[in-house]
Enzyme design. Sequence first.
Site, PDB file in Angstrom:
ATOM      1  N   HIS A 212      38.462  39.086  54.227  1.00  0.00           N
ATOM      2  CA  HIS A 212      39.572  38.383  53.589  1.00  0.00           C
ATOM      3  C   HIS A 212      39.265  38.241  52.113  1.00  0.00           C
ATOM      4  O   HIS A 212      38.198  37.755  51.734  1.00  0.00           O
ATOM      5  CB  HIS A 212      39.785  37.000  54.214  1.00  0.00           C
ATOM      6  CG  HIS A 212      40.990  36.304  53.666  1.00  0.00           C
ATOM      7  ND1 HIS A 212      42.263  36.684  53.991  1.00  0.00           N
ATOM      8  CD2 HIS A 212      41.111  35.290  52.788  1.00  0.00           C
ATOM      9  CE1 HIS A 212      43.133  35.914  53.355  1.00  0.00           C
ATOM     10  NE2 HIS A 212      42.450  35.071  52.606  1.00  0.00           N
TER      11      HIS A 212
ATOM     12  N   LEU B 236      45.326  33.098  62.064  1.00  0.00           N
ATOM     13  CA  LEU B 236      45.231  33.940  60.882  1.00  0.00           C
ATOM     14  C   LEU B 236      44.131  33.452  59.938  1.00  0.00           C
ATOM     15  O   LEU B 236      44.159  32.315  59.475  1.00  0.00           O
ATOM     16  CB  LEU B 236      46.582  33.958  60.147  1.00  0.00           C
ATOM     17  CG  LEU B 236      46.644  34.793  58.866  1.00  0.00           C
ATOM     18  CD1 LEU B 236      46.402  36.256  59.172  1.00  0.00           C
ATOM     19  CD2 LEU B 236      47.988  34.596  58.163  1.00  0.00           C
ATOM     20  N   ASP B 237      43.168  34.354  59.655  1.00  0.00           N
ATOM     21  CA  ASP B 237      42.099  34.098  58.689  1.00  0.00           C
ATOM     22  C   ASP B 237      41.271  32.859  59.020  1.00  0.00           C
ATOM     23  O   ASP B 237      40.690  32.233  58.121  1.00  0.00           O
ATOM     24  CB  ASP B 237      42.669  33.968  57.269  1.00  0.00           C
ATOM     25  CG  ASP B 237      43.356  35.244  56.802  1.00  0.00           C
ATOM     26  OD1 ASP B 237      42.919  36.321  57.226  1.00  0.00           O
ATOM     27  OD2 ASP B 237      44.331  35.143  56.033  1.00  0.00           O
ATOM     28  N   GLU B 238      41.186  32.487  60.280  1.00  0.00           N
ATOM     29  CA  GLU B 238      40.420  31.305  60.655  1.00  0.00           C
ATOM     30  C   GLU B 238      39.357  31.607  61.703  1.00  0.00           C
ATOM     31  O   GLU B 238      38.841  30.712  62.351  1.00  0.00           O
ATOM     32  CB  GLU B 238      41.361  30.200  61.152  1.00  0.00           C
ATOM     33  CG  GLU B 238      42.274  29.651  60.065  1.00  0.00           C
ATOM     34  CD  GLU B 238      43.068  28.440  60.515  1.00  0.00           C
ATOM     35  OE1 GLU B 238      42.762  27.885  61.585  1.00  0.00           O
ATOM     36  OE2 GLU B 238      43.990  28.042  59.781  1.00  0.00           O
TER      37      GLU B 238
END
Length: 282
Positions: A189, A224-226
């Site tokens: 990311h 998402l992105d976690e």
Amino acid sequence: MSAEYVLTLSCPDRPGVVAAVSGLLARKGCNIIESQQFGDPVEERFFMRVQFSGGFAVDELRAEFASLAPEFAMEFQLFDLAVRTRVLVLVSRFDHCLNDLLYRVRSGLLPIEIVGVASNHPDLRPLTQSYGVDYHHLPVTPETKPRQEAEILTLVDHYQADLVVLARYMQVLSEDMCAKLAGRMINIHHSFLPSFKGAKPYHQAYSRGVKLIGATAHYVTPDLDEGPIIEQEVARVNHTHSPEDLAAIGRDLECQALGRAVRWHAEHRVLLDGHKTVIFPR
């Protein structure tokens, strides 16, 4: 030279785990090369990575650990270091992370085999094929997303890929695909999570006048992105840097963080600890 293997395990933290593991390896004539362990005091869970060599029968050793595991409620995996991790790379139009991974593999800096590259755009076919790697153009629209993801999973099966790497693949994956590749898919990311999620994080960072920017490599989950973070890299910036400057600096950070995350995964140094990771670096 004796074959080298890695044993990774996790179990409830209690006395006797290290003694039991090292004792079993000693009885089988194994030579321990490296041993690392960590007890999570909050979760009360124990993690261990042991690298060892010897002339034993690996199937017999795996069976011995399978017999030991119930006593400690142990989850374990045994890896042959001679077998390289097979990686399928997903990418969109940005080429820096893909190029970096391909270069590291060719230079012997990354112990993986990139078996194929798939993209929703045709742009990076020449780069990929210059390294002698198969390239698959799999265009996607909101209507064709399920079919396109099925094609990606078919490639995973076809190449017998152990790991999928999202090297700036700018598509949100479905919950079903994330579940099928849980613990086997790494994303880079282009931000220092948990700040500045989503689109144009460097522009978000610029508008907030940040003094540090970064990149985060993490396992992919439906959130998402976690997903569990494997590695992060940062650089100090100041008011003179434009959004374009930040993006250029960020590209280098992305390559560094992703390269380390993939290497540690391939060397079996990353163990999942709930929403976190335990990393046993060199």
